[in-house]
Every structure is written in structure tokens, then in C-alpha cells.
Write a protein that holds these residues in place. Structure first.
Motif, PDB file in Angstrom:
ATOM      1  N   LYS A 147       0.825  -1.212   0.000  1.00 11.50           N
ATOM      2  CA  LYS A 147       0.000   0.000   0.000  1.00 11.50           C
ATOM      3  C   LYS A 147       0.864   1.268   0.000  1.00 11.50           C
ATOM      4  CE  LYS A 147      -4.296  -1.538   0.443  1.00 11.50           C
ATOM      5  NZ  LYS A 147      -5.422  -1.127  -0.348  1.00 11.50           N
ATOM      6  N   ASP A 148       2.161   1.104  -0.285  1.00 13.46           N
ATOM      7  CA  ASP A 148       3.109   2.228  -0.348  1.00 13.46           C
ATOM      8  C   ASP A 148       3.295   2.960   0.977  1.00 13.46           C
ATOM      9  OD1 ASP A 148       4.402   2.191  -2.706  1.00 13.46           O
ATOM     10  OD2 ASP A 148       3.080   3.581  -3.737  1.00 13.46           O
ATOM     11  N   LYS A 149       3.184   2.246   2.064  1.00  9.99           N
ATOM     12  CA  LYS A 149       3.459   2.799   3.391  1.00  9.99           C
ATOM     13  C   LYS A 149       4.807   2.253   3.838  1.00  9.99           C
ATOM     14  CE  LYS A 149      -0.966   3.985   3.502  1.00  9.99           C
ATOM     15  NZ  LYS A 149      -1.333   5.234   2.916  1.00  9.99           N
ATOM     16  N   ASP A 150       5.567   3.057   4.556  1.00 12.50           N
ATOM     17  CA  ASP A 150       6.881   2.576   4.979  1.00 12.50           C
ATOM     18  C   ASP A 150       6.993   2.365   6.488  1.00 12.50           C
ATOM     19  OD1 ASP A 150       6.923   5.206   5.792  1.00 12.50           O
ATOM     20  OD2 ASP A 150       8.837   5.689   4.840  1.00 12.50           O
ATOM     21  N   LYS A 151       5.880   2.530   7.207  1.00 11.87           N
ATOM     22  CA  LYS A 151       5.887   2.294   8.650  1.00 11.87           C
ATOM     23  C   LYS A 151       4.633   1.531   9.058  1.00 11.87           C
ATOM     24  CE  LYS A 151       8.423   6.527   9.792  1.00 11.87           C
ATOM     25  NZ  LYS A 151       9.712   5.937   9.868  1.00 11.87           N
ATOM     26  N   ILE A 152       4.805   0.728  10.105  1.00 13.80           N
ATOM     27  CA  ILE A 152       3.683   0.007  10.688  1.00 13.80           C
ATOM     28  C   ILE A 152       3.729   0.231  12.189  1.00 13.80           C
ATOM     29  CG2 ILE A 152       4.962  -2.172  10.800  1.00 13.80           C
ATOM     30  CD1 ILE A 152       2.268  -3.589  10.123  1.00 13.80           C
ATOM     31  N   ARG A 153       2.570   0.458  12.799  1.00  8.56           N
ATOM     32  CA  ARG A 153       2.492   0.749  14.234  1.00  8.56           C
ATOM     33  C   ARG A 153       1.485  -0.181  14.906  1.00  8.56           C
ATOM     34  NH1 ARG A 153       2.058   7.357  14.155  1.00  8.56           N
ATOM     35  NH2 ARG A 153       4.104   7.700  13.220  1.00  8.56           N
ATOM     36  N   LEU A 154       1.636  -0.272  16.222  1.00  7.95           N
ATOM     37  CA  LEU A 154       0.691  -1.017  17.038  1.00  7.95           C
ATOM     38  C   LEU A 154       0.713  -0.472  18.450  1.00  7.95           C
ATOM     39  CD1 LEU A 154       2.484  -3.111  18.987  1.00  7.95           C
ATOM     40  CD2 LEU A 154       2.780  -4.252  16.805  1.00  7.95           C
ATOM     41  N   LEU A 155      -0.334  -0.753  19.184  1.00  9.48           N
ATOM     42  CA  LEU A 155      -0.402  -0.412  20.600  1.00  9.48           C
ATOM     43  C   LEU A 155      -0.386  -1.724  21.361  1.00  9.48           C
ATOM     44  CD1 LEU A 155      -2.704   2.138  22.293  1.00  9.48           C
ATOM     45  CD2 LEU A 155      -2.612  -0.190  23.162  1.00  9.48           C
ATOM     46  N   VAL A 156       0.419  -1.789  22.407  1.00  9.30           N
ATOM     47  CA  VAL A 156       0.505  -3.014  23.198  1.00  9.30           C
ATOM     48  C   VAL A 156       0.632  -2.637  24.676  1.00  9.30           C
ATOM     49  CG1 VAL A 156       3.026  -3.190  22.881  1.00  9.30           C
ATOM     50  CG2 VAL A 156       1.703  -5.238  23.446  1.00  9.30           C
ATOM     51  N   PHE A 157      -0.103  -3.347  25.533  1.00  2.00           N
ATOM     52  CA  PHE A 157       0.026  -3.118  26.963  1.00  2.00           C
ATOM     53  C   PHE A 157       1.406  -3.562  27.415  1.00  2.00           C
ATOM     54  CE2 PHE A 157      -4.624  -3.365  26.561  1.00  2.00           C
ATOM     55  CZ  PHE A 157      -4.944  -2.144  27.153  1.00  2.00           C
ATOM     56  N   LYS A 158       1.981  -2.817  28.348  1.00  2.00           N
ATOM     57  CA  LYS A 158       3.343  -3.079  28.792  1.00  2.00           C
ATOM     58  C   LYS A 158       3.536  -4.494  29.322  1.00  2.00           C
ATOM     59  CE  LYS A 158       4.792   1.598  29.931  1.00  2.00           C
ATOM     60  NZ  LYS A 158       5.230   2.491  31.018  1.00  2.00           N
ATOM     61  N   GLU A 159       2.531  -5.033  30.001  1.00  2.00           N
ATOM     62  CA  GLU A 159       2.676  -6.361  30.607  1.00  2.00           C
ATOM     63  C   GLU A 159       2.443  -7.501  29.613  1.00  2.00           C
ATOM     64  OE1 GLU A 159      -1.657  -5.374  31.114  1.00  2.00           O
ATOM     65  OE2 GLU A 159       0.149  -4.255  31.510  1.00  2.00           O
ATOM     66  N   ASN A 160       2.083  -7.181  28.383  1.00  6.45           N
ATOM     67  CA  ASN A 160       1.832  -8.204  27.369  1.00  6.45           C
ATOM     68  C   ASN A 160       3.156  -8.826  26.933  1.00  6.45           C
ATOM     69  OD1 ASN A 160       1.241  -9.628  24.974  1.00  6.45           O
ATOM     70  ND2 ASN A 160      -0.449  -8.255  24.483  1.00  6.45           N
ATOM     71  N   LEU A 204      11.474  -8.345  16.519  1.00  3.52           N
ATOM     72  CA  LEU A 204      11.198  -8.099  15.102  1.00  3.52           C
ATOM     73  C   LEU A 204      11.448  -6.639  14.710  1.00  3.52           C
ATOM     74  CD1 LEU A 204       8.001 -10.289  14.706  1.00  3.52           C
ATOM     75  CD2 LEU A 204      10.339 -10.844  14.017  1.00  3.52           C
ATOM     76  N   SER A 205      12.197  -5.914  15.524  1.00  6.37           N
ATOM     77  CA  SER A 205      12.656  -4.546  15.240  1.00  6.37           C
ATOM     78  C   SER A 205      11.596  -3.456  15.401  1.00  6.37           C
ATOM     79  CB  SER A 205      13.281  -4.453  13.839  1.00  6.37           C
ATOM     80  OG  SER A 205      14.365  -5.349  13.736  1.00  6.37           O
ATOM     81  N   TYR A 206      10.550  -3.726  16.149  1.00  8.00           N
ATOM     82  CA  TYR A 206       9.603  -2.664  16.497  1.00  8.00           C
ATOM     83  C   TYR A 206      10.227  -1.846  17.625  1.00  8.00           C
ATOM     84  CZ  TYR A 206       5.906  -4.711  13.657  1.00  8.00           C
ATOM     85  OH  TYR A 206       5.158  -5.172  12.598  1.00  8.00           O
ATOM     86  N   LYS A 207      10.151  -0.534  17.510  1.00  7.20           N
ATOM     87  CA  LYS A 207      10.727   0.384  18.491  1.00  7.20           C
ATOM     88  C   LYS A 207       9.603   1.128  19.202  1.00  7.20           C
ATOM     89  CE  LYS A 207      14.893  -0.374  16.831  1.00  7.20           C
ATOM     90  NZ  LYS A 207      15.430  -1.640  17.189  1.00  7.20           N
ATOM     91  N   ILE A 208       9.838   1.465  20.446  1.00 11.54           N
ATOM     92  CA  ILE A 208       8.850   2.239  21.204  1.00 11.54           C
ATOM     93  C   ILE A 208       8.863   3.672  20.696  1.00 11.54           C
ATOM     94  CG2 ILE A 208       8.228   3.140  23.475  1.00 11.54           C
ATOM     95  CD1 ILE A 208       9.499   0.534  24.632  1.00 11.54           C
ATOM     96  N   LYS A 209       7.712   4.108  20.235  1.00  7.25           N
ATOM     97  CA  LYS A 209       7.551   5.477  19.744  1.00  7.25           C
ATOM     98  C   LYS A 209       6.937   6.358  20.824  1.00  7.25           C
ATOM     99  CE  LYS A 209       5.826   8.054  15.782  1.00  7.25           C
ATOM    100  NZ  LYS A 209       7.064   8.737  15.484  1.00  7.25           N
ATOM    101  N   VAL A 210       5.981   5.798  21.573  1.00 12.18           N
ATOM    102  CA  VAL A 210       5.299   6.513  22.654  1.00 12.18           C
ATOM    103  C   VAL A 210       5.194   5.564  23.841  1.00 12.18           C
ATOM    104  CG1 VAL A 210       3.136   7.603  23.375  1.00 12.18           C
ATOM    105  CG2 VAL A 210       3.938   7.890  21.022  1.00 12.18           C
TER     106      VAL A 210
END
Length: 109
Positions: free
Chosen positions: A68-81, A90-96
Motif C-alpha cells: 500500500k506504499d506505506k513505509d511504517k507500521i504501528r501497534l499499541l501493546v500493553f506493557k505487561e503483554n 522483530l525490530s519494532y521500536k517504542i515510539k510513545v
């Protein structure tokens, strides 16, 4: 948790059911936004966890994001998950970071 918010935010067109041997074992909910895609939900039956399925599904979602021509993927995850460990691997970095959750992001291109 607010069931009304969940119900109002739930869009059937974004949902894909994960099947194995003709059984539903999970689902994924991916939404395409202006500059990135957002994994709104990814759930796998407990019986099928820790078998590489989460990594496999994330790869599919990342590939769909690139298509879809996007270069970023995001998700929200609870800290205790426990899945936080998988996302980091898998190289996901904390953004917020908030009190109870992270918004994580991966650059794909």
C-alpha cells in the motif's frame, strides 16, 4: 476498556480471520492510515501461541503495508503483554510510552 468504543471502532472490512485445519484460531485487524498502517488487533488462540504464527502474521501485515506504499507500521501493546518481546525481536521500536502501554513502530523500507 470501553465496550462502546470497541464496538464503534470495529470495522469488519479490516478484519481477517486466521484459519488452521478449517478452524478459526485468531484474527488480525489492520487499518491503513495516511503515512503508515496500524495493527489495531492481533489475537491468536492460546493453543497456537509460541509456534511462530505471530511472527508469520506480522510479516504478512508488513508486506501488506509495503504493497500500500506505506513505509511504517504501528501497534499499541500493553506493557505487561508478553508479545512486547516478540515486537522488539522483530525490530519494532517504542515510539510513545504511557503508564500502561506502548505505541511501537517499525520502519519497513
Amino acid at each position: 476498556w470501553n465496550p462502546l468504543v470497541f464496538r464503534n471502532d470495529f470495522k469488519k472490512e479490516n478484519i481477517d480471520i486466521v484459519m488452521f485445519n478449517n478452524r478459526r484460531i485468531g484474527f488480525i485487524d489492520l487499518e491503513f492510515r495516511d503515512k503508515f498502517s496500524f495493527i489495531k488487533n492481533i489475537q491468536i488462540s492460546k493453543k497456537f501461541r509460541n509456534k511462530g504464527l505471530g511472527s508469520f502474521l506480522l510479516q504478512i501485515l508488513e508486506n501488506n503495508t509495503i504493497k500500500k506504499d506505506k513505509d511504517k507500521i504501528r501497534l499499541l501493546v500493553f506493557k505487561e503483554n508478553i508479545a512486547v518481546n516478540l515486537y522488539r525481536k522483530l525490530s519494532y521500536k517504542i515510539k510513545v510510552e504511557k503508564d500502561s502501554y506502548f505505541i511501537m513502530e517499525k520502519t519497513l523500507k
